[in-house]
Design an enzyme around this catalytic site. Structure first.
Site, PDB file in Angstrom:
ATOM      1  N   ARG A 165      -8.400   5.281  -5.092  1.00 55.24           N
ATOM      2  CA  ARG A 165      -8.527   5.119  -3.634  1.00 55.24           C
ATOM      3  C   ARG A 165      -9.545   6.112  -3.103  1.00 55.24           C
ATOM      4  O   ARG A 165      -9.488   7.303  -3.408  1.00 55.24           O
ATOM      5  CB  ARG A 165      -7.181   5.313  -2.921  1.00 55.24           C
ATOM      6  CG  ARG A 165      -7.317   5.131  -1.401  1.00 55.24           C
ATOM      7  CD  ARG A 165      -5.991   5.166  -0.654  1.00 55.24           C
ATOM      8  NE  ARG A 165      -5.359   3.871  -0.637  1.00 55.24           N
ATOM      9  CZ  ARG A 165      -4.793   3.307   0.439  1.00 55.24           C
ATOM     10  NH1 ARG A 165      -4.784   3.933   1.603  1.00 55.24           N
ATOM     11  NH2 ARG A 165      -4.220   2.133   0.371  1.00 55.24           N
ATOM     12  N   CYS A 177       3.699   7.342   2.428  1.00 53.91           N
ATOM     13  CA  CYS A 177       4.525   8.554   2.386  1.00 53.91           C
ATOM     14  C   CYS A 177       5.727   8.388   3.296  1.00 53.91           C
ATOM     15  O   CYS A 177       5.566   7.942   4.442  1.00 53.91           O
ATOM     16  CB  CYS A 177       3.733   9.757   2.878  1.00 53.91           C
ATOM     17  SG  CYS A 177       2.538  10.317   1.702  1.00 53.91           S
ATOM     18  N   TYR A 231      -7.831  14.619   1.203  1.00 53.35           N
ATOM     19  CA  TYR A 231      -7.016  15.428   0.291  1.00 53.35           C
ATOM     20  C   TYR A 231      -7.906  16.048  -0.791  1.00 53.35           C
ATOM     21  O   TYR A 231      -9.134  15.907  -0.738  1.00 53.35           O
ATOM     22  CB  TYR A 231      -5.853  14.593  -0.267  1.00 53.35           C
ATOM     23  CG  TYR A 231      -4.934  14.134   0.849  1.00 53.35           C
ATOM     24  CD1 TYR A 231      -4.389  15.062   1.736  1.00 53.35           C
ATOM     25  CD2 TYR A 231      -4.666  12.789   1.067  1.00 53.35           C
ATOM     26  CE1 TYR A 231      -3.583  14.665   2.797  1.00 53.35           C
ATOM     27  CE2 TYR A 231      -3.852  12.378   2.125  1.00 53.35           C
ATOM     28  CZ  TYR A 231      -3.322  13.327   2.989  1.00 53.35           C
ATOM     29  OH  TYR A 231      -2.541  12.935   4.038  1.00 53.35           O
ATOM     30  N   LEU A 245      -4.958  -3.139   8.702  1.00 49.50           N
ATOM     31  CA  LEU A 245      -4.653  -4.137   9.730  1.00 49.50           C
ATOM     32  C   LEU A 245      -4.909  -5.562   9.261  1.00 49.50           C
ATOM     33  O   LEU A 245      -5.561  -6.338   9.979  1.00 49.50           O
ATOM     34  CB  LEU A 245      -5.423  -3.847  11.010  1.00 49.50           C
ATOM     35  CG  LEU A 245      -4.711  -2.981  12.052  1.00 49.50           C
ATOM     36  CD1 LEU A 245      -5.503  -2.952  13.353  1.00 49.50           C
ATOM     37  CD2 LEU A 245      -3.285  -3.457  12.330  1.00 49.50           C
ATOM     38  N   GLN A 252       0.781   6.071  -6.823  1.00 51.91           N
ATOM     39  CA  GLN A 252      -0.447   6.781  -6.453  1.00 51.91           C
ATOM     40  C   GLN A 252      -0.200   8.267  -6.683  1.00 51.91           C
ATOM     41  O   GLN A 252       0.770   8.810  -6.134  1.00 51.91           O
ATOM     42  CB  GLN A 252      -0.760   6.532  -4.982  1.00 51.91           C
ATOM     43  CG  GLN A 252      -2.036   7.200  -4.516  1.00 51.91           C
ATOM     44  CD  GLN A 252      -2.224   7.103  -3.010  1.00 51.91           C
ATOM     45  OE1 GLN A 252      -1.398   7.594  -2.253  1.00 51.91           O
ATOM     46  NE2 GLN A 252      -3.305   6.483  -2.578  1.00 51.91           N
ATOM     47  N   SER A 272       0.842  -1.198   0.000  1.00 52.14           N
ATOM     48  CA  SER A 272       0.000   0.000   0.000  1.00 52.14           C
ATOM     49  C   SER A 272       0.880   1.252   0.000  1.00 52.14           C
ATOM     50  O   SER A 272       1.972   1.234   0.568  1.00 52.14           O
ATOM     51  CB  SER A 272      -0.863  -0.058   1.265  1.00 52.14           C
ATOM     52  OG  SER A 272      -2.008   0.722   1.141  1.00 52.14           O
ATOM     53  N   PRO A 273       0.423   2.341  -0.628  1.00 54.75           N
ATOM     54  CA  PRO A 273       1.259   3.544  -0.671  1.00 54.75           C
ATOM     55  C   PRO A 273       1.580   4.055   0.734  1.00 54.75           C
ATOM     56  O   PRO A 273       0.707   4.088   1.592  1.00 54.75           O
ATOM     57  CB  PRO A 273       0.392   4.566  -1.412  1.00 54.75           C
ATOM     58  CG  PRO A 273      -0.752   3.825  -1.990  1.00 54.75           C
ATOM     59  CD  PRO A 273      -0.869   2.515  -1.293  1.00 54.75           C
ATOM     60  N   ARG A 319       1.817  -1.107   7.254  1.00 57.98           N
ATOM     61  CA  ARG A 319       2.715  -1.180   8.415  1.00 57.98           C
ATOM     62  C   ARG A 319       3.316  -2.561   8.625  1.00 57.98           C
ATOM     63  O   ARG A 319       4.488  -2.670   9.030  1.00 57.98           O
ATOM     64  CB  ARG A 319       1.963  -0.713   9.669  1.00 57.98           C
ATOM     65  CG  ARG A 319       1.677   0.785   9.627  1.00 57.98           C
ATOM     66  CD  ARG A 319       0.609   1.187  10.604  1.00 57.98           C
ATOM     67  NE  ARG A 319      -0.687   0.650  10.262  1.00 57.98           N
ATOM     68  CZ  ARG A 319      -1.823   0.905  10.911  1.00 57.98           C
ATOM     69  NH1 ARG A 319      -1.790   1.696  11.953  1.00 57.98           N
ATOM     70  NH2 ARG A 319      -2.969   0.388  10.524  1.00 57.98           N
TER      71      ARG A 319
HETATM   72  C1  LIG Z   1       3.934   5.433   6.909  1.00 62.21           C
HETATM   73  C2  LIG Z   1       2.596   5.454   6.227  1.00 62.21           C
HETATM   74  C3  LIG Z   1       2.381   6.298   5.140  1.00 62.21           C
HETATM   75  C4  LIG Z   1       1.168   6.268   4.439  1.00 62.21           C
HETATM   76  N1  LIG Z   1       1.027   6.998   3.299  1.00 62.21           N
HETATM   77  C5  LIG Z   1      -0.059   6.830   2.509  1.00 62.21           C
HETATM   78  C6  LIG Z   1      -0.119   7.389   1.217  1.00 62.21           C
HETATM   79  O1  LIG Z   1       0.843   7.974   0.710  1.00 62.21           O
HETATM   80  N2  LIG Z   1      -1.271   7.225   0.517  1.00 62.21           N
HETATM   81  C7  LIG Z   1      -2.329   6.514   1.014  1.00 62.21           C
HETATM   82  O2  LIG Z   1      -3.352   6.410   0.354  1.00 62.21           O
HETATM   83  N3  LIG Z   1      -2.261   5.929   2.227  1.00 62.21           N
HETATM   84  C8  LIG Z   1      -1.152   6.043   2.966  1.00 62.21           C
HETATM   85  N4  LIG Z   1      -1.061   5.379   4.150  1.00 62.21           N
HETATM   86  C9  LIG Z   1      -2.138   4.447   4.530  1.00 62.21           C
HETATM   87  C10 LIG Z   1      -1.760   3.003   4.120  1.00 62.21           C
HETATM   88  O3  LIG Z   1      -1.593   2.885   2.733  1.00 62.21           O
HETATM   89  C11 LIG Z   1      -2.785   1.979   4.609  1.00 62.21           C
HETATM   90  O4  LIG Z   1      -4.008   2.195   3.955  1.00 62.21           O
HETATM   91  C12 LIG Z   1      -3.000   2.035   6.128  1.00 62.21           C
HETATM   92  O5  LIG Z   1      -1.762   2.157   6.818  1.00 62.21           O
HETATM   93  C13 LIG Z   1      -3.722   0.783   6.650  1.00 62.21           C
HETATM   94  O6  LIG Z   1      -2.982  -0.373   6.331  1.00 62.21           O
HETATM   95  P1  LIG Z   1      -2.055  -1.147   7.434  1.00 62.21           P
HETATM   96  O7  LIG Z   1      -2.925  -1.449   8.609  1.00 62.21           O
HETATM   97  O8  LIG Z   1      -1.590  -2.379   6.703  1.00 62.21           O
HETATM   98  O9  LIG Z   1      -0.930  -0.243   7.796  1.00 62.21           O
HETATM   99  C14 LIG Z   1       0.131   5.416   4.877  1.00 62.21           C
HETATM  100  C15 LIG Z   1       0.323   4.634   6.004  1.00 62.21           C
HETATM  101  C16 LIG Z   1       1.552   4.611   6.661  1.00 62.21           C
HETATM  102  C17 LIG Z   1       1.743   3.708   7.837  1.00 62.21           C
END
Ligand SMILES: Cc1cc2nc3c(=O)[nH]c(=O)nc-3n(C[C@H](O)[C@H](O)[C@H](O)COP(=O)(O)O)c2cc1C
Length: 413
Positions: A250, A41, A202, A325, A115, A38-39, A348
């Site tokens: 998204r 930042c 956004y 998650l 993205q 997943s994207p 994560r």
């Molecule tokens: C460090 C970090 C940066 C993130 N940056 C973006 C982003 O650039 N674009 C986006 O749509 N979501 C972003 N997210 C959200 C994740 O893509 C994801 O949807 C969210 O963390 C839930 O997934 P997880 O539980 O596997 O972490 C970011 C999440 C984290 C932890």
């Protein structure tokens, strides 16, 4: 433009091999499995462009066996970054550095995805570890001044935030051109999947949600007016993004707390997006109030899965990506087996364990799980597994009958 039919393999009911490790066709591409990075930042770009950090950071996920590796939200124009260190693809000079990333990802079996987005009224802030604080005169002294930001309406994101300029229709036209050019640059840089970021509060979400959008012209008002910019952006990028390549969208399936963008609205948007050539919708949530990390839904394992499931059921032909998650291989497999989503996104968990796909393949009993890793890892790890197996057998047998590990496996070379 018609979207292609959903491949029937996404509905398979047998479990051998696991669905998570079955290839998936997306237009002309074949993803080697269903695991998507997943994207994320990283606030580590220099003048918008990626650095060696991004090569190592994203490269590790390709080496770990993920099928689709997303570059983080990448701004379509300079003022559309959140911080001074956010990624951008608003200048042709960015292309070579992104190409270096995509070539590495492709060489290691992953599909390079990006993205693209625009922060709108969430721009000119500090990174998460400084609590997304709006930039101030002190930041200006340190060389990082705030810049003028834009949105659907002149409503700040929070009482402390800068009031954005409300975009005129002519400015919106120019902005759509920036989305189109960003897509063209992404293609030149070697990306093969493009995602339009319309979530997390956004700019595009700021047009979708009546909380941020109080316009009275054709880009505001009723649902059709509020969806208009996102749909025009989709049309603009689909026009330059080749037919044979997939387009993702998204969305925040629901707004933040007291949100007024609902799941019914999301289904309507997903249907309209599909009719315009979107192949996959990623259902996230929240962000219209405060930081994108604010939690509008309880953070339980798979907290966005019901949204992905509803979109998938109500828009036949459209694929969905579930994220939020999902950390256990069996859970990921169950989501696919139950037809709740077609792809599994992890963020994560992959920061914690970039080799999660190979570990998950082993846990689910997928054949050749070590083939997901580079040959220089897999060959040695196979020997190591032999040694561990023999050692375990030896421990279970009387001392006189046991073979020594060295009888069957070498651990060096
Ligand atoms: C460090 C970090 C940066 C993130 N940056 C973006 C982003 O650039 N674009 C986006 O749509 N979501 C972003 N997210 C959200 C994740 O893509 C994801 O949807 C969210 O963390 C839930 O997934 P997880 O539980 O596997 O972490 C970011 C999440 C984290 C932890």
């Amino acid at each position: 433009m018609n979207a292609p039919d959903r491949p029937t393999d996404a509905r398979a009911t047998h479990s051998d091999p696991p669905l998570l490790f079955s290839p998936m066709r997306l237009r002309s591409l074949t993803a080697r499995n269903r695991v998507v990075v997943s994207p994320m930042c990283q606030y580590a770009s220099t003048e918008g462009g990626p650095t060696d950090f991004h090569l190592v950071h994203l490269g590790q996920f390709a080496l770990g066996g993920a099928a689709i590796v997303f570059s983080e939200e990448t701004a379509i124009e300079e003022r559309g970054r959140k911080t001074w260190h956010c990624a951008g693809i608003y200048d042709d000079r960015h292309i070579p550095a992104y190409r270096r990333l995509t070539e590495f990802l492709s060489a290691h079996g992953a599909i390079a995805a990006i993205q693209i987005g625009h922060s709108g009224r969430k721009g000119a802030i500090s990174p998460p570890w400084q609590r997304y604080r709006p930039l101030s005169p002190e930041d200006a002294l340190a060389g990082e001044p705030p810049w003028p930001i834009v949105s659907s309406s002149a409503l700040p994101d929070s009482p402390q935030a800068q009031t954005p300029h409300s975009l005129s229709t002519r400015e919106i036209e120019t902005l759509i051109g920036h989305w189109r050019e960003a897509a063209q640059r992404a293609l030149q840089a070697g990306y093969r999947i493009l995602e339009v970021h319309s979530a997390h509060g956004y700019l595009l979400h700021q047009f979708l949600s009546p909380i941020a959008n109080q316009r009275r012209d054709g880009y505001g008002g009723d649902l059709a007016g509020r969806m208009r910019l996102t749909l025009e952006v989709i049309e603009a990028v689909r026009a330059v993004w080749p037919d044979e390549l997939p387009l993702f969208l998204r969305v925040s399936a629901v707004d933040g707390s007291n949100g007024r963008w609902t799941m019914d609205d999301t289904v309507a948007l997903a249907r309209a997006a599909y009719e315009r050539g979107v192949d996959v919708v990623t259902t996230s949530s929240g962000g219209i109030h405060g930081p994108g990390t604010a939690a509008p839904v309880a953070r339980v394992p798979g907290y966005h899965v019901p949204y992905a499931e509803r979109v998938r059921c109500e828009v036949p032909g459209l694929h969905t990506l579930a994220v939020g998650l999902i950390t256990e291989p069996a859970h990921a497999e169950e989501i696919l087996q139950r037809g709740q989503a077609d792809l599994i996104g992890l963020a994560r968990e992959l920061l914690w364990n970039p080799h999660w796909p190979a570990h998950a393949a082993q846990a689910l009993g997928a054949p050749d799980h070590l083939d997901l890793l580079p040959r220089g890892y897999g060959w040695w790890l196979a020997r190591r597994e032999d040694i561990r197996r023999v050692t375990a057998q030896a421990a279970a047998q009387p001392a006189s009958a046991a073979a020594t590990p060295g009888d069957t496996a070498s651990d060096g070379g």
